[in-house]
Design an enzyme around this catalytic site. Sequence first.
Site, PDB file in Angstrom:
ATOM      1  N   LYS A   1      -2.036 -12.441   3.840  1.00 50.72           N
ATOM      2  CA  LYS A   1      -2.731 -10.795   4.523  1.00 50.72           C
ATOM      3  C   LYS A   1      -2.596 -11.518   5.419  1.00 50.72           C
ATOM      4  O   LYS A   1      -2.752 -12.572   5.435  1.00 50.72           O
ATOM      5  CB  LYS A   1      -4.239 -11.066   3.785  1.00 50.72           C
ATOM      6  CG  LYS A   1      -5.123 -10.174   4.838  1.00 50.72           C
ATOM      7  CD  LYS A   1      -6.473  -9.081   3.820  1.00 50.72           C
ATOM      8  CE  LYS A   1      -7.014  -8.169   5.572  1.00 50.72           C
ATOM      9  NZ  LYS A   1      -6.595  -7.206   5.438  1.00 50.72           N
TER      10      LYS A   1
ATOM     11  N   MET B   1       1.017  -1.037  -0.043  1.00 48.18           N
ATOM     12  CA  MET B   1       0.011   0.004  -0.004  1.00 48.18           C
ATOM     13  C   MET B   1       0.770   1.304   0.248  1.00 48.18           C
ATOM     14  O   MET B   1       0.578   2.424  -0.671  1.00 48.18           O
ATOM     15  CB  MET B   1      -1.133   0.002   1.215  1.00 48.18           C
ATOM     16  CG  MET B   1      -2.159  -1.018   0.847  1.00 48.18           C
ATOM     17  SD  MET B   1      -3.603  -0.502  -0.581  1.00 48.18           S
ATOM     18  CE  MET B   1      -2.760   0.993  -0.186  1.00 48.18           C
TER      19      MET B   1
ATOM     20  N   HIS C   1      -9.098 -12.087   0.491  1.00 39.97           N
ATOM     21  CA  HIS C   1      -8.004 -11.703  -0.016  1.00 39.97           C
ATOM     22  C   HIS C   1      -6.581 -13.057  -0.356  1.00 39.97           C
ATOM     23  O   HIS C   1      -6.570 -13.378  -0.252  1.00 39.97           O
ATOM     24  CB  HIS C   1      -7.506 -11.212   1.298  1.00 39.97           C
ATOM     25  CG  HIS C   1      -7.801  -9.707   1.531  1.00 39.97           C
ATOM     26  ND1 HIS C   1      -9.695 -10.063   2.309  1.00 39.97           N
ATOM     27  CD2 HIS C   1      -8.178  -8.218   1.202  1.00 39.97           C
ATOM     28  CE1 HIS C   1     -10.259  -8.077   1.763  1.00 39.97           C
ATOM     29  NE2 HIS C   1      -9.519  -7.559   1.878  1.00 39.97           N
TER      30      HIS C   1
HETATM   31  P1  NAD Z   1       2.450  -4.756   3.327  1.00 36.56           P
HETATM   32  O1  NAD Z   1       3.244  -6.247   4.422  1.00 36.56           O
HETATM   33  O2  NAD Z   1       3.467  -5.005   2.106  1.00 36.56           O
HETATM   34  O3  NAD Z   1       3.298  -3.611   3.958  1.00 36.56           O
HETATM   35  C1  NAD Z   1       3.562  -2.332   5.512  1.00 36.56           C
HETATM   36  C2  NAD Z   1       4.462  -2.411   5.794  1.00 36.56           C
HETATM   37  O4  NAD Z   1       4.837  -1.734   6.726  1.00 36.56           O
HETATM   38  C3  NAD Z   1       6.130  -2.920   5.733  1.00 36.56           C
HETATM   39  O5  NAD Z   1       6.910  -2.877   4.457  1.00 36.56           O
HETATM   40  C4  NAD Z   1       6.320  -2.900   7.041  1.00 36.56           C
HETATM   41  O6  NAD Z   1       7.496  -3.347   6.288  1.00 36.56           O
HETATM   42  C5  NAD Z   1       6.145  -1.792   7.633  1.00 36.56           C
HETATM   43  N1  NAD Z   1       5.605  -1.033   8.715  1.00 36.56           N
HETATM   44  C6  NAD Z   1       5.182  -2.469   9.817  1.00 36.56           C
HETATM   45  N2  NAD Z   1       5.228  -2.534  10.730  1.00 36.56           N
HETATM   46  C7  NAD Z   1       5.806  -0.381  11.055  1.00 36.56           C
HETATM   47  C8  NAD Z   1       6.692   0.086  11.759  1.00 36.56           C
HETATM   48  N3  NAD Z   1       6.355   0.226  13.604  1.00 36.56           N
HETATM   49  N4  NAD Z   1       6.911   1.340  11.216  1.00 36.56           N
HETATM   50  C9  NAD Z   1       6.974   1.273  10.371  1.00 36.56           C
HETATM   51  N5  NAD Z   1       6.451   0.889   9.191  1.00 36.56           N
HETATM   52  C10 NAD Z   1       5.985  -0.486   9.481  1.00 36.56           C
HETATM   53  O7  NAD Z   1       0.606  -5.161   3.299  1.00 36.56           O
HETATM   54  P2  NAD Z   1      -0.054  -4.298   2.570  1.00 36.56           P
HETATM   55  O8  NAD Z   1      -0.677  -4.529   2.121  1.00 36.56           O
HETATM   56  O9  NAD Z   1       0.597  -2.634   2.108  1.00 36.56           O
HETATM   57  O10 NAD Z   1      -0.839  -3.105   4.271  1.00 36.56           O
HETATM   58  C11 NAD Z   1      -0.594  -2.684   4.835  1.00 36.56           C
HETATM   59  C12 NAD Z   1      -1.726  -2.702   6.112  1.00 36.56           C
HETATM   60  O11 NAD Z   1      -2.970  -1.793   5.790  1.00 36.56           O
HETATM   61  C13 NAD Z   1      -2.871  -3.542   6.461  1.00 36.56           C
HETATM   62  O12 NAD Z   1      -2.986  -3.148   8.285  1.00 36.56           O
HETATM   63  C14 NAD Z   1      -3.851  -3.610   5.439  1.00 36.56           C
HETATM   64  O13 NAD Z   1      -4.546  -4.690   6.703  1.00 36.56           O
HETATM   65  C15 NAD Z   1      -3.741  -2.558   5.167  1.00 36.56           C
HETATM   66  N6  NAD Z   1      -5.002  -1.649   4.211  1.00 36.56           N
HETATM   67  C16 NAD Z   1      -5.638  -1.150   4.579  1.00 36.56           C
HETATM   68  C17 NAD Z   1      -6.490  -0.449   3.000  1.00 36.56           C
HETATM   69  C18 NAD Z   1      -7.909   0.525   3.889  1.00 36.56           C
HETATM   70  O14 NAD Z   1      -8.097   0.824   2.312  1.00 36.56           O
HETATM   71  N7  NAD Z   1      -7.670   0.738   4.395  1.00 36.56           N
HETATM   72  C19 NAD Z   1      -6.551  -1.228   1.881  1.00 36.56           C
HETATM   73  C20 NAD Z   1      -5.335  -2.288   2.006  1.00 36.56           C
HETATM   74  C21 NAD Z   1      -4.616  -2.753   2.742  1.00 36.56           C
END
Ligand code: NAD
Length: 244
Positions: free
Chosen positions: A136, A14, A132
């Site tokens: 996830k 994201m 998903h």
């Molecule tokens: P991802 O695992 O690809 O990316 C998450 C990133 O966050 C990773 O690069 C990780 O290293 C980093 N991270 C983890 N802990 C951290 C911290 N303490 N400080 C800084 N960076 C940190 O996951 P993703 O698919 O990109 O999804 C991320 C989040 O967004 C999930 O919770 C997912 O469910 C959510 N999401 C929400 C929506 C929405 O519309 N609200 C849509 C898609 C995904």
Amino acid sequence: MSLSIVIVGGRGRMGQAIAAAAKEAGIAVAASLDVGDDIPAGLALGDVIIDFSSHAATRDVIARAVALRKPLVIGTTGHPAEEKAQLRQLAAGIPCVWSGNYSVGVNLLFALTQQAARVLDSGYDAEVVEMHHRFKKDAPSGTAARLLEIILEERKLNASALRHGREGITGERTAQEVGIHSLRGGDVVGDHTVMFAALGERLELTHKASDRGIFARGAIRAAAWLQGRPAGIYDMQDVLGLKA
Ligand code: NAD
């Protein structure tokens, strides 16, 4: 638009989609932060913070945003209910959009689900199915959790009505339960179906996301909308003007 953002979770799926959507919209990315970066220094750099990292990071991100008085967009999901309630209180001290799903289509699905749950009585069994990608980490999805919340609210039920999957001799389905089923596999960006099944007819409302750019563009829209708003918790229904 003169706006700069800071992305938390910048190297994630994201985070990268948000950087691309910001570029598309002509919005500057002042910092893109991830594990190992100097988060406190980076957060101070932009006008609005956008967090799509991990639920474990949210408390710290909110506390720092409050101290910096920066508007915050939270997209991260997977917070336990009790913790989420506390975090929302904390985040209410700044302008904050918090949504489990930033897509316009899904936000319309929320409104349609509310309408359906209002019109269709408990003779219509409500079940939510989500799918998903295999990577996830939390289940059910934040979007499914919101759909369930809407159904429970409309039917005046509490969380004990939820059935997370079914197995074994479960007995006949009661009218007072709401089913939730999480499928995981492949590269599915996000599918959600809300089903209302009665004797003689079934209504299904389905949304399928095929590109995470829809969430990223929504988050950027939320960041722009937040500028100049008073402190408080908002959702995408507010951003899109879907509230009556
Ligand atoms: P991802 O695992 O690809 O990316 C998450 C990133 O966050 C990773 O690069 C990780 O290293 C980093 N991270 C983890 N802990 C951290 C911290 N303490 N400080 C800084 N960076 C940190 O996951 P993703 O698919 O990109 O999804 C991320 C989040 O967004 C999930 O919770 C997912 O469910 C959510 N999401 C929400 C929506 C929405 O519309 N609200 C849509 C898609 C995904």
